[in-house]
Motif scaffolding. Structure first.
Motif, PDB file in Angstrom:
ATOM      1  N   LEU A  65       0.288 -14.092 -12.629  1.00 44.10           N
ATOM      2  CA  LEU A  65       0.144 -12.636 -12.482  1.00 44.10           C
ATOM      3  C   LEU A  65       0.262 -12.387 -10.993  1.00 44.10           C
ATOM      4  O   LEU A  65      -0.691 -12.539 -10.235  1.00 44.10           O
ATOM      5  N   SER A  66       1.467 -12.055 -10.585  1.00 42.44           N
ATOM      6  CA  SER A  66       1.812 -12.061  -9.168  1.00 42.44           C
ATOM      7  C   SER A  66       2.514 -10.774  -8.765  1.00 42.44           C
ATOM      8  O   SER A  66       3.247 -10.176  -9.557  1.00 42.44           O
ATOM      9  N   ASN A  67       2.310 -10.402  -7.503  1.00 44.32           N
ATOM     10  CA  ASN A  67       3.039  -9.261  -6.957  1.00 44.32           C
ATOM     11  C   ASN A  67       4.526  -9.567  -6.764  1.00 44.32           C
ATOM     12  O   ASN A  67       5.319  -8.646  -6.548  1.00 44.32           O
ATOM     13  N   ALA A  68       4.894 -10.827  -6.835  1.00 40.99           N
ATOM     14  CA  ALA A  68       6.301 -11.183  -6.714  1.00 40.99           C
ATOM     15  C   ALA A  68       7.103 -10.636  -7.888  1.00 40.99           C
ATOM     16  O   ALA A  68       6.596 -10.531  -9.008  1.00 40.99           O
ATOM     17  N   ASN A  69       8.370 -10.303  -7.627  1.00 41.32           N
ATOM     18  CA  ASN A  69       9.225  -9.829  -8.712  1.00 41.32           C
ATOM     19  C   ASN A  69       9.703 -11.011  -9.564  1.00 41.32           C
ATOM     20  O   ASN A  69       9.494 -12.174  -9.232  1.00 41.32           O
ATOM     21  N   VAL A  70      10.302 -10.675 -10.690  1.00 39.30           N
ATOM     22  CA  VAL A  70      10.663 -11.695 -11.680  1.00 39.30           C
ATOM     23  C   VAL A  70      11.575 -12.761 -11.076  1.00 39.30           C
ATOM     24  O   VAL A  70      11.366 -13.970 -11.284  1.00 39.30           O
ATOM     25  N   ALA A  71      12.572 -12.362 -10.311  1.00 41.17           N
ATOM     26  CA  ALA A  71      13.516 -13.335  -9.754  1.00 41.17           C
ATOM     27  C   ALA A  71      12.809 -14.339  -8.857  1.00 41.17           C
ATOM     28  O   ALA A  71      13.088 -15.549  -8.917  1.00 41.17           O
ATOM     29  N   ILE A  72      11.893 -13.873  -8.015  1.00 40.26           N
ATOM     30  CA  ILE A  72      11.146 -14.791  -7.149  1.00 40.26           C
ATOM     31  C   ILE A  72      10.387 -15.811  -7.995  1.00 40.26           C
ATOM     32  O   ILE A  72      10.439 -17.010  -7.759  1.00 40.26           O
ATOM     33  N   LEU A  73       9.673 -15.321  -9.001  1.00 36.35           N
ATOM     34  CA  LEU A  73       8.801 -16.192  -9.791  1.00 36.35           C
ATOM     35  C   LEU A  73       9.595 -17.195 -10.622  1.00 36.35           C
ATOM     36  O   LEU A  73       9.196 -18.361 -10.746  1.00 36.35           O
ATOM     37  N   GLU A  76       6.222  -6.510 -11.323  1.00 37.05           N
ATOM     38  CA  GLU A  76       7.429  -5.709 -11.519  1.00 37.05           C
ATOM     39  C   GLU A  76       7.493  -5.173 -12.951  1.00 37.05           C
ATOM     40  O   GLU A  76       8.025  -4.083 -13.184  1.00 37.05           O
ATOM     41  N   LEU A  77       6.957  -5.917 -13.913  1.00 37.19           N
ATOM     42  CA  LEU A  77       6.973  -5.473 -15.310  1.00 37.19           C
ATOM     43  C   LEU A  77       6.140  -4.210 -15.502  1.00 37.19           C
ATOM     44  O   LEU A  77       6.432  -3.395 -16.367  1.00 37.19           O
ATOM     45  N   PHE A  78       5.090  -4.083 -14.694  1.00 34.81           N
ATOM     46  CA  PHE A  78       4.154  -2.965 -14.843  1.00 34.81           C
ATOM     47  C   PHE A  78       4.405  -1.870 -13.815  1.00 34.81           C
ATOM     48  O   PHE A  78       3.818  -0.800 -13.887  1.00 34.81           O
ATOM     49  N   GLN A  79       5.275  -2.153 -12.839  1.00 41.49           N
ATOM     50  CA  GLN A  79       5.570  -1.254 -11.724  1.00 41.49           C
ATOM     51  C   GLN A  79       4.284  -0.771 -11.047  1.00 41.49           C
ATOM     52  O   GLN A  79       4.123   0.393 -10.683  1.00 41.49           O
ATOM     53  N   HIS A  80       3.394  -1.724 -10.870  1.00 39.61           N
ATOM     54  CA  HIS A  80       2.161  -1.543 -10.115  1.00 39.61           C
ATOM     55  C   HIS A  80       1.873  -2.858  -9.410  1.00 39.61           C
ATOM     56  O   HIS A  80       2.161  -3.929  -9.951  1.00 39.61           O
ATOM     57  N   TYR A  81       1.302  -2.769  -8.220  1.00 41.46           N
ATOM     58  CA  TYR A  81       0.869  -3.967  -7.517  1.00 41.46           C
ATOM     59  C   TYR A  81      -0.629  -4.182  -7.708  1.00 41.46           C
ATOM     60  O   TYR A  81      -1.394  -3.230  -7.861  1.00 41.46           O
ATOM     61  N   ALA A  90       0.830  -1.209   0.000  1.00 39.77           N
ATOM     62  CA  ALA A  90       0.000   0.000   0.000  1.00 39.77           C
ATOM     63  C   ALA A  90       0.861   1.254   0.000  1.00 39.77           C
ATOM     64  O   ALA A  90       0.481   2.276  -0.598  1.00 39.77           O
ATOM     65  N   ARG A  91       2.014   1.204   0.629  1.00 37.09           N
ATOM     66  CA  ARG A  91       2.906   2.370   0.640  1.00 37.09           C
ATOM     67  C   ARG A  91       3.411   2.683  -0.766  1.00 37.09           C
ATOM     68  O   ARG A  91       3.594   3.845  -1.128  1.00 37.09           O
ATOM     69  N   VAL A  92       3.623   1.617  -1.561  1.00 36.67           N
ATOM     70  CA  VAL A  92       4.042   1.826  -2.950  1.00 36.67           C
ATOM     71  C   VAL A  92       2.854   2.297  -3.787  1.00 36.67           C
ATOM     72  O   VAL A  92       2.959   3.239  -4.578  1.00 36.67           O
ATOM     73  N   ARG A  93       1.711   1.643  -3.611  1.00 34.74           N
ATOM     74  CA  ARG A  93       0.537   1.976  -4.419  1.00 34.74           C
ATOM     75  C   ARG A  93       0.057   3.400  -4.173  1.00 34.74           C
ATOM     76  O   ARG A  93      -0.461   4.057  -5.069  1.00 34.74           O
ATOM     77  N   SER A  94       0.260   3.895  -2.941  1.00 34.08           N
ATOM     78  CA  SER A  94      -0.179   5.259  -2.614  1.00 34.08           C
ATOM     79  C   SER A  94       0.812   6.327  -3.055  1.00 34.08           C
ATOM     80  O   SER A  94       0.489   7.514  -3.056  1.00 34.08           O
ATOM     81  N   GLY A  95       2.025   5.898  -3.419  1.00 39.52           N
ATOM     82  CA  GLY A  95       3.061   6.862  -3.792  1.00 39.52           C
ATOM     83  C   GLY A  95       3.947   7.275  -2.635  1.00 39.52           C
ATOM     84  O   GLY A  95       4.866   8.076  -2.814  1.00 39.52           O
ATOM     85  N   GLU A  96       3.678   6.746  -1.434  1.00 34.45           N
ATOM     86  CA  GLU A  96       4.531   7.061  -0.292  1.00 34.45           C
ATOM     87  C   GLU A  96       5.961   6.603  -0.544  1.00 34.45           C
ATOM     88  O   GLU A  96       6.927   7.273  -0.169  1.00 34.45           O
ATOM     89  N   LEU A  97       6.084   5.428  -1.181  1.00 29.80           N
ATOM     90  CA  LEU A  97       7.384   4.918  -1.606  1.00 29.80           C
ATOM     91  C   LEU A  97       7.438   4.901  -3.125  1.00 29.80           C
ATOM     92  O   LEU A  97       6.417   4.674  -3.782  1.00 29.80           O
ATOM     93  N   PRO A  98       8.617   5.121  -3.702  1.00 28.55           N
ATOM     94  CA  PRO A  98       8.751   4.886  -5.150  1.00 28.55           C
ATOM     95  C   PRO A  98       8.608   3.405  -5.424  1.00 28.55           C
ATOM     96  O   PRO A  98       8.563   2.584  -4.489  1.00 28.55           O
ATOM     97  N   TRP A  99       8.545   3.025  -6.708  1.00 25.63           N
ATOM     98  CA  TRP A  99       8.430   1.609  -7.020  1.00 25.63           C
ATOM     99  C   TRP A  99       9.531   0.831  -6.309  1.00 25.63           C
ATOM    100  O   TRP A  99      10.728   1.164  -6.404  1.00 25.63           O
ATOM    101  N   THR A 100       9.139  -0.187  -5.560  1.00 25.17           N
ATOM    102  CA  THR A 100      10.068  -1.035  -4.819  1.00 25.17           C
ATOM    103  C   THR A 100       9.616  -2.464  -5.018  1.00 25.17           C
ATOM    104  O   THR A 100       8.441  -2.779  -4.797  1.00 25.17           O
ATOM    105  N   ASN A 101      10.506  -3.357  -5.432  1.00 24.39           N
ATOM    106  CA  ASN A 101      10.054  -4.721  -5.710  1.00 24.39           C
ATOM    107  C   ASN A 101       9.861  -5.505  -4.421  1.00 24.39           C
ATOM    108  O   ASN A 101      10.238  -5.072  -3.326  1.00 24.39           O
ATOM    109  N   LEU A 102       9.252  -6.684  -4.565  1.00 24.14           N
ATOM    110  CA  LEU A 102       8.816  -7.422  -3.388  1.00 24.14           C
ATOM    111  C   LEU A 102       9.978  -7.959  -2.574  1.00 24.14           C
ATOM    112  O   LEU A 102       9.896  -8.022  -1.341  1.00 24.14           O
TER     113      LEU A 102
END
Length: 236
Positions: A125-133, A151-156, A56-68
């Motif tokens: 279609l997962s919130n996990a980043n590419v390396a995790i998946l 991570e590809l879309f930089q949205h959760y 939620a911190r990323v989705r709200s813009g509180e944090l810049p895009w940060t991977n899982l």
């Protein structure tokens, strides 16, 4: 119903893999070998409790895009502090954090996906980043055609950019893509954008006494007992 569906994308944590059970088993065995006295079940539950607030911190813009992976590591350090555990050295902390790369599928997952792959394009279609998946797929024999990491879309999820991003990458209209998940909120978000939907209950995702997502809460296009049952419904 099947007519027109070209691709199925899957929520992964909980729907395809048993994240909680996997982490407890993995870290308990590892910790015992190193004589670590940690309540791993308590740790993983506290760790997962920070999952949605961190996103939620990323989705709200509180944090810049940060991977899982990075969000998980920040949350892990906070949980160590919360549990009054001394932080381990960097390599051991990273081994713990990377447990998300080593998750095991539910017993039906690999077989069901192999069957569905015979008729459909499949991918997480997962919130996990590419390396995790990618690492998880190798570890648990998940035969994805592609990895649709948020991570590809930089949205959760449930941001629309995630579901529609899959459609755009595959050059498919939303009604040719089906979202499969054990979480009703995920399917509701996908349906609102025109995707087809399939619900699979995972009543022990959060352990015994789970109270959420025990049943389908809407008339999803498909409801299945597990991924093999879903494959059976499609004649795979």
């Amino acid at each position: 119903m099947m007519s027109g569906i070209k691709a199925i994308v899957f929520d992964t944590f909980g729907t395809v893999v048993d994240w909680r059970g996997s982490i407890i088993r993995d870290l308990t065995a590892w910790g015992n070998a190193q004589d670590m006295k940690v309540d791993w079940a308590d740790l993983v539950d506290r760790w997962r409790d920070r999952y949605n607030p961190q996103k939620a911190r990323v989705r709200s813009g509180e944090l810049p895009w940060t991977n899982l992976d990075e969000l998980h590591f920040d949350a892990l350090k906070a949980v160590f502090d919360e549990m009054a555990l001394p932080e381990f050295d960097h390599d051991r902390m990273m081994h713990i954090n990377r447990v998300w790369h080593r998750l095991e599928g539910w017993p039906d997952a690999s077989r069901g996906l192999h069957r569905l792959k015979t008729k459909f394009i499949i991918g997480p279609l997962s919130n996990a980043n590419v390396a995790i998946l990618v690492n998880m797929a190798k570890h648990a024999d998940l035969p994805w055609d592609n990895v649709f990491s948020c991570e590809l879309f930089q949205h959760y999820k449930p941001d629309p950019e995630t579901y529609l991003g899959v459609c755009k990458l595959l050059y498919l209209e939303p009604d040719a893509v089906m979202m499969c998940a054990a979480h009703n909120y995920d399917l509701a978000a996908a349906r609102s954008l025109g995707l087809r939907t399939a619900f699979i209950a995972r009543p022990t995702e959060y352990g015994e006494g789970q109270t959420t997502d025990l049943t389908a809460e809407q008339d999803w296009d498909y409801v299945a007992d597990d991924l093999e049952d879903l494959a059976r419904q499609f004649g795979c």
